[in-house]
Design a protein around this motif. Structure first.
Motif, PDB file in Angstrom:
ATOM      1  N   GLU A  47      36.548   1.344 -46.062  1.00  0.00           N
ATOM      2  CA  GLU A  47      37.662   0.859 -45.241  1.00  0.00           C
ATOM      3  C   GLU A  47      37.171   0.541 -43.818  1.00  0.00           C
ATOM      4  O   GLU A  47      37.549  -0.479 -43.233  1.00  0.00           O
ATOM      5  CB  GLU A  47      38.771   1.898 -45.199  1.00  0.00           C
ATOM      6  N   ASP A  48      36.317   1.455 -43.271  1.00  0.00           N
ATOM      7  CA  ASP A  48      35.792   1.201 -41.923  1.00  0.00           C
ATOM      8  C   ASP A  48      34.959  -0.078 -41.892  1.00  0.00           C
ATOM      9  O   ASP A  48      35.027  -0.862 -40.932  1.00  0.00           O
ATOM     10  CB  ASP A  48      34.929   2.380 -41.467  1.00  0.00           C
ATOM     11  N   SER A  50      36.014  -7.380 -40.396  1.00  0.00           N
ATOM     12  CA  SER A  50      37.115  -8.308 -40.099  1.00  0.00           C
ATOM     13  C   SER A  50      37.238  -8.543 -38.596  1.00  0.00           C
ATOM     14  O   SER A  50      37.352  -9.680 -38.133  1.00  0.00           O
ATOM     15  CB  SER A  50      38.421  -7.775 -40.671  1.00  0.00           C
ATOM     16  N   ASP A  51      37.217  -7.434 -37.832  1.00  0.00           N
ATOM     17  CA  ASP A  51      37.361  -7.559 -36.380  1.00  0.00           C
ATOM     18  C   ASP A  51      36.192  -8.339 -35.773  1.00  0.00           C
ATOM     19  O   ASP A  51      36.387  -9.203 -34.905  1.00  0.00           O
ATOM     20  CB  ASP A  51      37.441  -6.173 -35.742  1.00  0.00           C
ATOM     21  N   LYS A  79      37.243  -3.090 -42.000  1.00  0.00           N
ATOM     22  CA  LYS A  79      37.959  -3.298 -40.737  1.00  0.00           C
ATOM     23  C   LYS A  79      37.000  -3.806 -39.652  1.00  0.00           C
ATOM     24  O   LYS A  79      37.307  -4.755 -38.923  1.00  0.00           O
ATOM     25  CB  LYS A  79      38.608  -1.991 -40.280  1.00  0.00           C
TER      26      LYS A  79
END
Length: 451
Positions: free
Chosen positions: A77-78, A84-85, A81
Protein backbone atom coordinates in the motif's frame (compact mmCIF):
# COMPACT_ATOMS: atom_id res chain seq x y z
CA UNK A 1 3.48 -46.70 31.50
CA UNK A 2 2.97 -44.95 34.79
CA UNK A 3 -0.52 -45.15 36.15
CA UNK A 4 -1.14 -41.51 36.91
CA UNK A 5 -4.67 -42.27 38.07
CA UNK A 6 -3.37 -44.72 40.69
CA UNK A 7 -0.59 -42.37 41.68
CA UNK A 8 -3.04 -39.60 42.17
CA UNK A 9 -4.83 -41.48 44.91
CA UNK A 10 -1.92 -40.99 47.25
CA UNK A 11 -2.52 -37.20 47.15
CA UNK A 12 -5.48 -35.43 48.56
CA UNK A 13 -6.48 -32.04 47.18
CA UNK A 14 -9.12 -30.26 49.09
CA UNK A 15 -11.44 -31.63 51.92
CA UNK A 16 -12.84 -35.22 51.79
CA UNK A 17 -15.68 -37.03 53.75
CA UNK A 18 -15.67 -40.46 55.44
CA UNK A 19 -18.36 -41.94 53.21
CA UNK A 20 -16.57 -41.06 50.06
CA UNK A 21 -15.54 -44.57 48.93
CA UNK A 22 -18.33 -46.77 50.23
CA UNK A 23 -21.58 -45.54 48.81
CA UNK A 24 -20.31 -43.50 45.76
CA UNK A 25 -22.62 -40.69 46.82
CA UNK A 26 -20.01 -38.01 47.79
CA UNK A 27 -20.82 -34.36 47.74
CA UNK A 28 -20.39 -32.06 44.69
CA UNK A 29 -17.34 -30.47 46.36
CA UNK A 30 -15.58 -33.83 46.47
CA UNK A 31 -16.31 -34.41 42.79
CA UNK A 32 -14.94 -31.07 41.80
CA UNK A 33 -11.84 -31.70 43.88
CA UNK A 34 -11.35 -35.00 42.07
CA UNK A 35 -11.74 -33.31 38.68
CA UNK A 36 -9.05 -30.81 39.59
CA UNK A 37 -6.81 -33.73 40.44
CA UNK A 38 -7.39 -35.14 36.92
CA UNK A 39 -6.52 -31.80 35.29
CA UNK A 40 -3.30 -31.67 37.23
CA UNK A 41 -2.53 -35.17 36.14
CA UNK A 42 -2.92 -34.12 32.50
CA UNK A 43 -0.61 -31.18 33.01
CA UNK A 44 2.03 -33.57 34.24
CA UNK A 45 1.67 -35.78 31.14
CA UNK A 46 4.79 -35.27 28.85
CA UNK A 47 2.86 -36.20 25.71
CA UNK A 48 0.28 -33.61 26.38
CA UNK A 49 2.94 -31.01 27.07
CA UNK A 50 4.61 -31.83 23.75
CA UNK A 51 1.33 -31.48 21.93
CA UNK A 52 0.72 -28.21 23.72
CA UNK A 53 4.12 -26.88 22.64
CA UNK A 54 3.47 -27.91 19.06
CA UNK A 55 0.15 -26.16 19.16
CA UNK A 56 1.73 -23.03 20.56
CA UNK A 57 4.51 -23.19 17.94
CA UNK A 58 1.96 -23.57 15.18
CA UNK A 59 -0.03 -20.69 16.57
CA UNK A 60 3.08 -18.55 16.77
CA UNK A 61 3.96 -19.42 13.19
CA UNK A 62 0.48 -18.58 12.05
CA UNK A 63 0.68 -15.25 13.91
CA UNK A 64 4.08 -14.56 12.42
CA UNK A 65 2.87 -15.40 8.93
CA UNK A 66 -0.14 -13.18 9.46
CA UNK A 67 2.11 -10.39 10.75
CA UNK A 68 4.45 -10.77 7.78
CA UNK A 69 1.51 -10.75 5.39
CA UNK A 70 0.10 -7.66 7.05
CA UNK A 71 3.48 -5.94 6.88
CA UNK A 72 3.82 -6.92 3.24
CA UNK A 73 0.35 -5.60 2.53
CA UNK A 74 1.30 -2.39 4.30
CA UNK A 75 4.48 -2.10 2.20
CA UNK A 76 2.48 -2.71 -0.96
CA UNK A 77 0.00 0.00 0.00
CA UNK A 78 2.85 2.39 0.87
CA UNK A 79 4.55 1.66 -2.44
CA UNK A 80 1.37 2.26 -4.40
CA UNK A 81 0.70 5.52 -2.58
CA UNK A 82 4.29 6.77 -2.85
CA UNK A 83 4.47 5.77 -6.51
CA UNK A 84 1.16 7.52 -7.27
CA UNK A 85 2.19 10.71 -5.48
CA UNK A 86 5.64 10.77 -7.06
CA UNK A 87 4.34 10.10 -10.58
CA UNK A 88 1.69 12.76 -10.14
CA UNK A 89 4.33 15.27 -9.01
CA UNK A 90 6.50 14.35 -12.01
CA UNK A 91 3.53 14.78 -14.38
CA UNK A 92 2.79 18.20 -12.89
CA UNK A 93 6.41 19.35 -12.91
CA UNK A 94 7.48 18.32 -16.40
CA UNK A 95 5.09 20.74 -18.23
CA UNK A 96 6.38 23.58 -16.03
CA UNK A 97 9.95 22.67 -16.92
CA UNK A 98 9.07 22.37 -20.61
CA UNK A 99 7.51 25.83 -20.71
CA UNK A 100 9.74 27.92 -22.96
CA UNK A 101 7.75 31.13 -23.27
CA UNK A 102 10.33 33.96 -22.96
CA UNK A 103 9.68 37.10 -20.95
CA UNK A 104 10.34 40.63 -22.14
CA UNK A 105 12.45 41.87 -19.24
CA UNK A 106 15.42 40.37 -17.49
CA UNK A 107 13.71 40.86 -14.13
CA UNK A 108 10.92 38.48 -15.12
CA UNK A 109 13.39 35.91 -16.37
CA UNK A 110 15.41 36.25 -13.21
CA UNK A 111 12.23 35.54 -11.24
CA UNK A 112 11.73 32.38 -13.27
CA UNK A 113 15.31 31.45 -12.54
CA UNK A 114 14.73 32.09 -8.84
CA UNK A 115 11.65 29.86 -8.97
CA UNK A 116 13.72 27.18 -10.64
CA UNK A 117 16.37 27.50 -7.93
CA UNK A 118 13.67 27.17 -5.29
CA UNK A 119 12.55 24.02 -7.08
CA UNK A 120 16.11 22.68 -6.99
CA UNK A 121 16.69 23.63 -3.37
CA UNK A 122 13.27 23.13 -1.77
CA UNK A 123 10.90 21.03 -3.85
CA UNK A 124 13.09 18.48 -5.57
CA UNK A 125 15.24 17.15 -2.66
CA UNK A 126 12.26 15.65 -0.78
CA UNK A 127 11.15 13.97 -3.99
CA UNK A 128 14.60 12.51 -4.43
CA UNK A 129 14.29 11.06 -0.94
CA UNK A 130 10.86 9.70 -1.78
CA UNK A 131 12.21 8.06 -4.92
CA UNK A 132 15.03 6.44 -2.97
CA UNK A 133 12.65 5.31 -0.24
CA UNK A 134 10.34 3.91 -2.89
CA UNK A 135 13.10 1.81 -4.38
CA UNK A 136 14.16 0.65 -0.91
CA UNK A 137 10.60 -0.35 -0.06
CA UNK A 138 10.21 -2.20 -3.35
CA UNK A 139 13.45 -4.14 -2.91
CA UNK A 140 12.64 -4.89 0.74
CA UNK A 141 9.17 -6.13 -0.18
CA UNK A 142 10.47 -8.36 -2.95
CA UNK A 143 13.08 -9.83 -0.58
CA UNK A 144 10.49 -10.59 2.08
CA UNK A 145 8.16 -12.17 -0.44
CA UNK A 146 10.96 -14.30 -1.82
CA UNK A 147 11.97 -15.45 1.68
CA UNK A 148 8.34 -16.29 2.42
CA UNK A 149 8.01 -18.26 -0.83
CA UNK A 150 5.37 -15.81 -1.95
CA UNK A 151 4.91 -14.52 -5.51
CA UNK A 152 6.80 -11.37 -6.40
CA UNK A 153 4.97 -8.08 -5.98
CA UNK A 154 3.64 -6.57 -9.21
CA UNK A 155 2.69 -2.89 -8.84
CA UNK A 156 -0.24 -1.43 -10.67
CA UNK A 157 0.17 -0.62 -14.33
CA UNK A 158 2.40 2.37 -14.89
CA UNK A 159 3.79 2.29 -11.34
CA UNK A 160 6.73 -0.02 -11.81
CA UNK A 161 10.15 1.14 -10.67
CA UNK A 162 11.15 1.29 -14.32
CA UNK A 163 8.16 3.56 -15.03
CA UNK A 164 9.21 5.85 -12.21
CA UNK A 165 12.81 5.84 -13.43
CA UNK A 166 11.67 6.67 -16.95
CA UNK A 167 9.52 9.50 -15.65
CA UNK A 168 12.37 10.73 -13.47
CA UNK A 169 14.75 10.61 -16.43
CA UNK A 170 12.27 12.63 -18.47
CA UNK A 171 12.10 15.08 -15.56
CA UNK A 172 15.89 15.36 -15.43
CA UNK A 173 16.08 15.98 -19.17
CA UNK A 174 13.39 18.63 -19.00
CA UNK A 175 15.13 20.16 -15.99
CA UNK A 176 18.46 20.28 -17.77
CA UNK A 177 16.92 21.77 -20.87
CA UNK A 178 14.97 24.25 -18.78
CA UNK A 179 18.06 25.44 -16.96
CA UNK A 180 19.96 25.82 -20.22
CA UNK A 181 17.05 27.71 -21.74
CA UNK A 182 16.77 30.00 -18.71
CA UNK A 183 20.48 30.79 -18.76
CA UNK A 184 20.49 31.33 -22.52
CA UNK A 185 17.41 33.53 -22.32
CA UNK A 186 18.87 35.54 -19.46
CA UNK A 187 22.09 35.93 -21.42
CA UNK A 188 20.04 37.03 -24.43
CA UNK A 189 18.17 39.60 -22.35
CA UNK A 190 21.40 40.69 -20.71
CA UNK A 191 22.82 41.07 -24.18
CA UNK A 192 19.77 43.12 -25.17
CA UNK A 193 19.99 45.28 -22.06
CA UNK A 194 23.70 45.72 -22.60
CA UNK A 195 23.18 46.65 -26.24
CA UNK A 196 20.34 49.03 -25.39
CA UNK A 197 22.39 50.70 -22.68
CA UNK A 198 25.37 50.82 -25.01
CA UNK A 199 23.20 52.39 -27.71
CA UNK A 200 21.84 55.01 -25.29
CA UNK A 201 25.31 55.78 -23.98
CA UNK A 202 26.92 56.11 -27.40
CA UNK A 203 23.97 58.09 -28.73
CA UNK A 204 24.12 60.48 -25.76
CA UNK A 205 27.86 60.97 -26.16
CA UNK A 206 27.49 61.59 -29.88
CA UNK A 207 24.58 64.00 -29.41
CA UNK A 208 26.58 65.89 -26.78
CA UNK A 209 29.51 66.08 -29.19
CA UNK A 210 27.38 67.36 -32.09
CA UNK A 211 25.66 69.96 -29.92
CA UNK A 212 26.52 73.39 -31.37
CA UNK A 213 28.54 71.98 -34.26
CA UNK A 214 26.09 73.09 -36.96
CA UNK A 215 26.10 76.66 -35.66
CA UNK A 216 29.90 76.66 -35.56
CA UNK A 217 30.16 75.42 -39.15
CA UNK A 218 27.67 78.02 -40.35
CA UNK A 219 29.51 80.91 -38.65
CA UNK A 220 31.19 83.30 -41.13
CA UNK A 221 33.87 84.47 -38.70
CA UNK A 222 36.58 84.09 -41.35
CA UNK A 223 35.30 87.12 -43.27
CA UNK A 224 36.54 89.65 -40.70
CA UNK A 225 39.43 87.66 -39.20
CA UNK A 226 43.07 88.53 -39.55
CA UNK A 227 45.43 86.27 -41.42
CA UNK A 228 46.75 84.72 -38.26
CA UNK A 229 43.21 84.11 -37.12
CA UNK A 230 42.38 82.54 -40.47
CA UNK A 231 45.38 80.26 -40.17
CA UNK A 232 44.29 79.24 -36.71
CA UNK A 233 40.79 78.71 -37.99
CA UNK A 234 42.13 76.47 -40.74
CA UNK A 235 44.11 74.42 -38.25
CA UNK A 236 41.13 74.28 -35.99
CA UNK A 237 38.98 73.18 -38.90
CA UNK A 238 41.48 70.48 -39.81
CA UNK A 239 41.38 69.24 -36.26
CA UNK A 240 37.60 69.24 -36.44
CA UNK A 241 37.71 67.29 -39.69
CA UNK A 242 39.96 64.72 -38.01
CA UNK A 243 37.58 64.54 -35.08
CA UNK A 244 34.67 64.24 -37.48
CA UNK A 245 36.36 61.39 -39.30
CA UNK A 246 37.05 59.67 -35.98
CA UNK A 247 33.35 59.94 -35.11
CA UNK A 248 32.41 58.16 -38.32
CA UNK A 249 33.15 54.84 -36.65
CA UNK A 250 30.97 55.81 -33.69
CA UNK A 251 28.02 56.62 -35.92
CA UNK A 252 28.47 53.30 -37.71
CA UNK A 253 28.60 51.54 -34.34
CA UNK A 254 25.38 53.23 -33.27
CA UNK A 255 23.68 52.12 -36.48
CA UNK A 256 25.05 48.57 -36.09
CA UNK A 257 23.78 48.34 -32.51
CA UNK A 258 20.35 49.55 -33.58
CA UNK A 259 20.30 46.92 -36.32
CA UNK A 260 21.27 44.17 -33.88
CA UNK A 261 18.55 45.28 -31.45
CA UNK A 262 16.04 44.97 -34.29
CA UNK A 263 17.30 41.50 -35.16
CA UNK A 264 17.04 40.40 -31.52
CA UNK A 265 13.45 41.70 -31.36
CA UNK A 266 14.08 44.36 -28.73
CA UNK A 267 10.78 45.55 -27.30
CA UNK A 268 11.68 49.26 -27.60
CA UNK A 269 13.02 49.05 -31.15
CA UNK A 270 10.74 51.86 -32.38
CA UNK A 271 12.35 54.51 -30.17
CA UNK A 272 15.79 53.13 -30.97
CA UNK A 273 15.16 53.39 -34.71
CA UNK A 274 13.78 56.92 -34.42
CA UNK A 275 16.80 58.12 -32.48
CA UNK A 276 19.21 56.36 -34.82
CA UNK A 277 17.62 57.94 -37.89
CA UNK A 278 17.89 61.39 -36.34
CA UNK A 279 21.58 60.84 -35.64
CA UNK A 280 22.23 59.67 -39.22
CA UNK A 281 20.40 62.65 -40.73
CA UNK A 282 22.33 65.07 -38.56
CA UNK A 283 25.58 63.35 -39.49
CA UNK A 284 24.92 63.89 -43.20
CA UNK A 285 24.20 67.58 -42.54
CA UNK A 286 27.47 67.97 -40.61
CA UNK A 287 29.42 66.44 -43.48
CA UNK A 288 27.95 68.87 -45.98
CA UNK A 289 28.57 71.90 -43.74
CA UNK A 290 32.15 70.82 -43.04
CA UNK A 291 32.94 70.64 -46.74
CA UNK A 292 31.46 74.10 -47.39
CA UNK A 293 33.44 75.71 -44.55
CA UNK A 294 36.65 74.09 -45.75
CA UNK A 295 36.26 75.64 -49.19
CA UNK A 296 35.51 79.05 -47.69
CA UNK A 297 38.57 79.01 -45.44
CA UNK A 298 40.87 77.96 -48.26
CA UNK A 299 39.61 80.85 -50.44
CA UNK A 300 40.45 83.42 -47.77
CA UNK A 301 43.94 82.08 -47.08
CA UNK A 302 46.23 84.24 -49.36
CA UNK A 303 49.16 85.47 -47.35
CA UNK A 304 51.56 84.81 -44.45
CA UNK A 305 52.16 81.14 -45.26
CA UNK A 306 55.84 81.81 -44.82
CA UNK A 307 55.28 83.17 -41.31
CA UNK A 308 53.31 80.12 -40.36
CA UNK A 309 55.98 77.83 -41.78
CA UNK A 310 58.66 79.73 -39.90
CA UNK A 311 56.70 79.45 -36.65
CA UNK A 312 56.30 75.75 -37.21
CA UNK A 313 59.99 75.27 -38.01
CA UNK A 314 60.90 77.31 -34.95
CA UNK A 315 58.71 75.08 -32.75
CA UNK A 316 60.14 71.89 -34.22
CA UNK A 317 63.72 72.98 -33.56
CA UNK A 318 63.17 74.91 -30.33
CA UNK A 319 61.52 72.05 -28.46
CA UNK A 320 64.39 69.50 -28.76
CA UNK A 321 66.98 72.25 -28.21
CA UNK A 322 65.16 73.37 -25.09
CA UNK A 323 65.06 69.79 -23.86
CA UNK A 324 68.78 69.44 -24.57
CA UNK A 325 69.58 72.55 -22.51
CA UNK A 326 67.45 71.34 -19.60
CA UNK A 327 69.16 67.95 -19.69
CA UNK A 328 72.56 69.64 -19.91
CA UNK A 329 71.80 71.80 -16.86
CA UNK A 330 70.77 68.74 -14.91
CA UNK A 331 73.95 66.90 -15.88
CA UNK A 332 76.17 69.89 -15.05
CA UNK A 333 74.60 70.17 -11.60
CA UNK A 334 74.50 66.42 -10.96
CA UNK A 335 76.31 65.25 -7.82
CA UNK A 336 79.04 62.69 -8.28
CA UNK A 337 80.84 60.29 -5.92
CA UNK A 338 84.01 58.57 -7.10
CA UNK A 339 86.61 56.38 -5.39
CA UNK A 340 89.28 55.93 -8.04
CA UNK A 341 91.20 58.00 -10.53
CA UNK A 342 89.66 55.98 -13.35
CA UNK A 343 86.19 57.05 -12.33
CA UNK A 344 87.01 60.76 -12.15
CA UNK A 345 88.91 60.58 -15.42
CA UNK A 346 85.82 59.01 -17.01
CA UNK A 347 83.69 61.93 -15.78
CA UNK A 348 86.26 64.44 -17.06
CA UNK A 349 86.34 62.73 -20.43
CA UNK A 350 82.53 62.84 -20.67
CA UNK A 351 82.55 66.49 -19.68
CA UNK A 352 85.18 67.33 -22.29
CA UNK A 353 83.11 65.57 -24.89
CA UNK A 354 80.10 67.63 -23.81
CA UNK A 355 82.08 70.86 -24.11
CA UNK A 356 83.09 69.90 -27.61
CA UNK A 357 79.41 69.96 -28.62
CA UNK A 358 78.84 73.49 -27.34
CA UNK A 359 79.88 75.28 -30.57
CA UNK A 360 77.39 73.23 -32.57
CA UNK A 361 74.76 73.90 -29.95
CA UNK A 362 75.46 77.61 -30.13
CA UNK A 363 75.07 77.56 -33.89
CA UNK A 364 71.75 75.72 -33.48
CA UNK A 365 70.61 78.35 -31.00
CA UNK A 366 71.50 81.16 -33.37
CA UNK A 367 69.69 79.38 -36.21
CA UNK A 368 66.57 79.02 -34.09
CA UNK A 369 66.66 82.67 -33.09
CA UNK A 370 67.20 83.62 -36.72
CA UNK A 371 64.00 81.80 -37.68
CA UNK A 372 62.09 83.86 -35.13
CA UNK A 373 63.70 87.09 -36.38
CA UNK A 374 62.82 86.27 -39.97
CA UNK A 375 59.17 85.78 -38.99
CA UNK A 376 59.20 89.13 -37.25
CA UNK A 377 60.79 90.80 -40.29
CA UNK A 378 58.16 89.39 -42.68
CA UNK A 379 55.33 90.50 -40.39
CA UNK A 380 56.72 94.00 -40.05
CA UNK A 381 57.37 94.37 -43.76
CA UNK A 382 53.80 93.34 -44.54
CA UNK A 383 52.22 95.35 -41.70
CA UNK A 384 50.84 92.20 -40.15
CA UNK A 385 49.88 92.19 -36.53
CA UNK A 386 51.11 88.97 -35.01
CA UNK A 387 49.85 87.52 -31.80
CA UNK A 388 52.13 87.77 -28.82
CA UNK A 389 53.35 84.17 -28.93
CA UNK A 390 54.09 81.33 -31.31
CA UNK A 391 50.95 79.17 -31.61
CA UNK A 392 52.99 75.98 -31.85
CA UNK A 393 55.22 76.28 -28.79
CA UNK A 394 55.63 78.06 -25.49
CA UNK A 395 59.42 78.17 -25.78
CA UNK A 396 60.25 81.81 -26.48
CA UNK A 397 63.62 83.27 -27.56
CA UNK A 398 63.94 84.78 -24.09
CA UNK A 399 63.67 81.32 -22.53
CA UNK A 400 66.26 79.91 -24.93
CA UNK A 401 68.74 82.74 -24.21
CA UNK A 402 68.20 82.51 -20.48
CA UNK A 403 68.86 78.76 -20.38
CA UNK A 404 71.84 79.08 -22.69
CA UNK A 405 73.41 81.64 -20.34
CA UNK A 406 72.79 79.27 -17.45
CA UNK A 407 74.59 76.48 -19.31
CA UNK A 408 77.52 78.80 -20.02
CA UNK A 409 77.78 79.60 -16.31
CA UNK A 410 77.58 75.97 -15.18
CA UNK A 411 80.34 74.66 -17.50
CA UNK A 412 83.30 76.33 -15.66
CA UNK A 413 81.82 75.38 -12.31
CA UNK A 414 81.73 71.79 -13.43
CA UNK A 415 85.31 72.05 -14.67
CA UNK A 416 86.45 73.30 -11.30
CA UNK A 417 84.59 70.58 -9.37
CA UNK A 418 85.98 67.79 -11.57
CA UNK A 419 89.56 69.09 -11.39
CA UNK A 420 89.31 69.44 -7.64
CA UNK A 421 88.03 65.88 -7.34
CA UNK A 422 90.79 64.67 -9.69
CA UNK A 423 93.43 66.24 -7.47
CA UNK A 424 91.84 64.60 -4.44
CA UNK A 425 91.80 61.20 -6.07
CA UNK A 426 95.41 61.56 -7.21
CA UNK A 427 96.42 62.33 -3.65
CA UNK A 428 94.47 59.31 -2.41
CA UNK A 429 96.09 57.12 -5.03
CA UNK A 430 99.55 58.29 -3.95
CA UNK A 431 98.73 57.42 -0.35
CA UNK A 432 97.41 54.02 -1.36
CA UNK A 433 100.57 53.24 -3.31
CA UNK A 434 102.75 54.43 -0.44
CA UNK A 435 100.82 52.26 1.99
CA UNK A 436 101.06 49.26 -0.32
CA UNK A 437 104.81 49.70 -0.68
CA UNK A 438 105.37 49.88 3.05
CA UNK A 439 103.00 46.98 3.64
CA UNK A 440 104.98 44.83 1.22
CA UNK A 441 108.11 45.49 3.29
CA UNK A 442 106.61 45.11 6.72
CA UNK A 443 104.41 42.16 5.84
CA UNK A 444 107.17 39.55 5.37
CA UNK A 445 108.94 40.76 8.50
CA UNK A 446 105.73 40.30 10.53
CA UNK A 447 105.26 36.89 9.01
CA UNK A 448 108.80 35.89 9.99
CA UNK A 449 108.32 37.07 13.57
CA UNK A 450 105.08 35.19 13.89
CA UNK A 451 106.78 31.95 12.77
Amino acid sequence: MVDYHAASQSYQYGPSSAGNGAGGGGSMGDYMAQEDDWDRDLLLDPAWEKQQRKAETAANRICKVLAVNQENEHLMEDYEKLASDLLEWIRRTIPWLEDRVPQKTIQEMQQKLEDFRDYRRVHKPPKVQEKCQLEINFNTLQTKLRLSNRPAFMPSEGKMVSDINNGWQHLEQAEKGYEEWLLNEIRRLERLDHLAEKFRQKASIHEAWTDGKEAMLKHRDYETATLSDIKALIRKHEAFESDLAAHQDRVEQIAAIAQELNELDYYDSHNVNTRCQKICDQWDALGSLTHSRREALEKTEKQLEAIDQLHLEYAKRAAPFNNWMESAMEDLQDMFIVHTIEEIEGLISAHDQFKSTLPDADREREAILAIHKEAQRIAESNHIKLSGSNPYTTVTPQIINSKWEKVQQLVPKRDHALLEEQSKQQSNEHLRRQFASQANVVGPWIQTKME
